[in-house]
Scaffold this motif. Structure first.
Motif, PDB file in Angstrom:
ATOM      1  N   ARG A  84      54.695  35.512  30.661  1.00 30.33           N
ATOM      2  CA  ARG A  84      53.676  35.799  29.645  1.00 30.33           C
ATOM      3  C   ARG A  84      54.364  36.092  28.322  1.00 30.33           C
ATOM      4  O   ARG A  84      55.585  36.227  28.253  1.00 30.33           O
ATOM      5  CB  ARG A  84      52.790  36.962  30.090  1.00 30.33           C
ATOM      6  N   LEU A 108      52.998  41.350  25.544  1.00 29.38           N
ATOM      7  CA  LEU A 108      52.643  42.172  26.710  1.00 29.38           C
ATOM      8  C   LEU A 108      53.861  42.874  27.315  1.00 29.38           C
ATOM      9  O   LEU A 108      53.752  43.547  28.337  1.00 29.38           O
ATOM     10  CB  LEU A 108      51.934  41.312  27.765  1.00 29.38           C
ATOM     11  N   GLU A 121      40.780  36.514  33.672  1.00 26.20           N
ATOM     12  CA  GLU A 121      40.687  37.965  33.477  1.00 26.20           C
ATOM     13  C   GLU A 121      39.456  38.237  32.608  1.00 26.20           C
ATOM     14  O   GLU A 121      39.544  38.375  31.388  1.00 26.20           O
ATOM     15  CB  GLU A 121      41.990  38.481  32.865  1.00 26.20           C
ATOM     16  N   ARG A 136      51.652  32.822  38.121  1.00 28.25           N
ATOM     17  CA  ARG A 136      50.226  32.735  37.777  1.00 28.25           C
ATOM     18  C   ARG A 136      50.066  32.614  36.275  1.00 28.25           C
ATOM     19  O   ARG A 136      50.923  33.048  35.492  1.00 28.25           O
ATOM     20  CB  ARG A 136      49.464  33.932  38.334  1.00 28.25           C
ATOM     21  N   ALA A 195      47.115  33.820  33.619  1.00 31.36           N
ATOM     22  CA  ALA A 195      45.990  34.761  33.727  1.00 31.36           C
ATOM     23  C   ALA A 195      45.285  34.959  32.382  1.00 31.36           C
ATOM     24  O   ALA A 195      45.290  36.054  31.823  1.00 31.36           O
ATOM     25  CB  ALA A 195      46.503  36.094  34.262  1.00 31.36           C
ATOM     26  N   PRO A 196      44.673  33.912  31.849  1.00 26.90           N
ATOM     27  CA  PRO A 196      44.028  34.058  30.538  1.00 26.90           C
ATOM     28  C   PRO A 196      42.702  34.808  30.620  1.00 26.90           C
ATOM     29  O   PRO A 196      42.082  34.877  31.692  1.00 26.90           O
ATOM     30  CB  PRO A 196      43.772  32.604  30.119  1.00 26.90           C
ATOM     31  N   SER A 197      42.290  35.375  29.498  1.00 25.38           N
ATOM     32  CA  SER A 197      40.964  35.981  29.382  1.00 25.38           C
ATOM     33  C   SER A 197      40.074  34.967  28.664  1.00 25.38           C
ATOM     34  O   SER A 197      40.448  34.487  27.590  1.00 25.38           O
ATOM     35  CB  SER A 197      41.034  37.262  28.560  1.00 25.38           C
ATOM     36  N   TYR A 202      42.387  46.510  31.922  1.00 23.92           N
ATOM     37  CA  TYR A 202      43.416  45.465  32.013  1.00 23.92           C
ATOM     38  C   TYR A 202      44.589  45.898  32.891  1.00 23.92           C
ATOM     39  O   TYR A 202      44.996  45.176  33.814  1.00 23.92           O
ATOM     40  CB  TYR A 202      43.893  45.077  30.609  1.00 23.92           C
ATOM     41  N   VAL A 254      45.331  43.807  36.324  1.00 25.77           N
ATOM     42  CA  VAL A 254      46.464  42.882  36.328  1.00 25.77           C
ATOM     43  C   VAL A 254      47.442  43.274  37.448  1.00 25.77           C
ATOM     44  O   VAL A 254      47.973  42.410  38.157  1.00 25.77           O
ATOM     45  CB  VAL A 254      47.119  42.826  34.923  1.00 25.77           C
TER      46      VAL A 254
HETATM   47  N1  GLU Z   1      44.729  38.300  30.395  1.00 28.03           N
HETATM   48  C1  GLU Z   1      45.816  38.572  29.507  1.00 28.03           C
HETATM   49  C2  GLU Z   1      45.641  37.825  28.211  1.00 28.03           C
HETATM   50  O1  GLU Z   1      44.910  36.872  28.161  1.00 28.03           O
HETATM   51  C3  GLU Z   1      47.160  38.174  30.095  1.00 28.03           C
HETATM   52  C4  GLU Z   1      47.521  38.999  31.258  1.00 28.03           C
HETATM   53  C5  GLU Z   1      48.954  38.829  31.753  1.00 28.03           C
HETATM   54  O2  GLU Z   1      49.500  37.722  31.698  1.00 28.03           O
HETATM   55  O3  GLU Z   1      49.505  39.787  32.232  1.00 28.03           O
HETATM   56  O4  GLU Z   1      46.247  38.210  27.231  1.00 28.03           O
END
Ligand code: GLU
Length: 281
Positions: free
Chosen positions: A206, A210, A42, A6, A8-10, A188, A192
């Motif tokens: 990612r 993170l 997200e 996946r 998963a951008p904010s 978050y 997540v």
């Molecule tokens: N939503 C997070 C972000 O934009 C990334 C989350 C993830 O990949 O675990 O930094």
């Protein structure tokens, strides 16, 4: 096993090269294995997210040639699910209400610690009746995880990191992390982990910013009986001066690069040294 990845951008800004690296790594891994590549927005932080940025994310991914499978999962449509997870953790005796303001936390920690230090535990021992009374009076509160108890309950934790193999996870230095914010009834870490489980994600790609959070994620997965995905954290993309790129660096957005004449193939070239070995996991 069928691979599910996946991105998963904010939607708090335009995508930059670091996002392209995460998205391409996930996309290539899934496509190379005949698996599925999912897209998740997200967007629980209504104060920072903008619909225009969400639209721009879809456009930028399409321009890069990264097609995702199925519907886009939008986190703000799933607060009921996050509430149900919080209720489970509450029933396990793992949550408490924290009324502290940022200023109070900073003062309790003392100036030199800064924002990175773990929560000092001010509200951990609060009498539940008093906490009830304060909440009933409308005083805002966050929900924090009782880290010591949670870590003891979970026992030994580990996860699989690409290029390293199995690594030990120790979430305790993170302290009593927030699982529901004062301004948002989730956080978050909670969302997540829930969504990676709900979407049956097998591999998370990612940025290495993170990586540290993974220790907390593996703990939540263990407590809640969710599977542990494999992780592949890629090095951050840095500018010529070695600084990490952030959304505030407009020149690094994919839109600006596109406007300056860059092609998707050139973007791929720019990030390939970061993701080169991830697609062959
Ligand atoms: N939503 C997070 C972000 O934009 C990334 C989350 C993830 O990949 O675990 O930094």
């Amino acid at each position: 096993m069928s691979i599910v990845t996946r991105f998963a951008p904010s939607p708090t800004g335009y995508l930059h090269l670091g996002h392209a690296a995460s998205a391409m790594a996930g996309h290539d891994l899934a496509r190379g294995a005949g698996g599925r590549f999912l897209l998740r927005l997200e967007d629980i932080d209504a104060g920072r997210c903008r619909p225009g940025f969400a639209e721009a994310i879809l456009e930028d991914l399409a321009w890069l040639g990264l097609a995702w499978d199925g519907a886009v999962r939008v986190q703000s449509a799933h607060f009921d699910e996050y509430r149900a997870v919080l209720a489970r953790l509450e029933a396990m005796g793992l949550l408490y209400r924290c009324f502290c303001t940022r200023a109070a936390i900073a003062a309790a920690l003392g100036a030199p610690h800064g924002a990175e230090a773990a929560y000092p535990g001010t509200c951990r021992g609060l009498d539940p009746a008093l906490a009830d009374a304060r909440a009933a009076q409308g005083e805002p509160y966050a929900l924090r995880l009782r880290m010591d108890r949670a870590a003891a309950m979970a026992g030994r934790l580990r996860y699989h990191e690409a290029a390293e193999g199995w690594v030990e996870a120790d979430p305790r230095p993170h302290g009593d992390v927030v699982l529901a914010r004062k301004d948002v009834p989730a956080s978050y870490h909670l969302c997540v982990c829930h969504d990676d489980a709900a979407q049956e994600v097998t591999h998370v790609t990612r940025g290495e910013d993170l990586r540290a959070a993974t220790d907390v994620h593996v703990l939540l997965q263990a407590l809640l009986g969710w599977p542990h995905p494999a992780y592949a954290h890629h090095p951050l993309i840095r500018d010529a001066a070695g600084r990490r790129l952030a959304k505030r660096d407009r020149a690094a957005t994919l839109r600006d690069l596109r406007d300056a004449g860059a092609t998707p193939a050139q973007i791929r070239e720019m990030v390939s040294c970061r993701i080169g070995d991830l697609a062959s996991l």
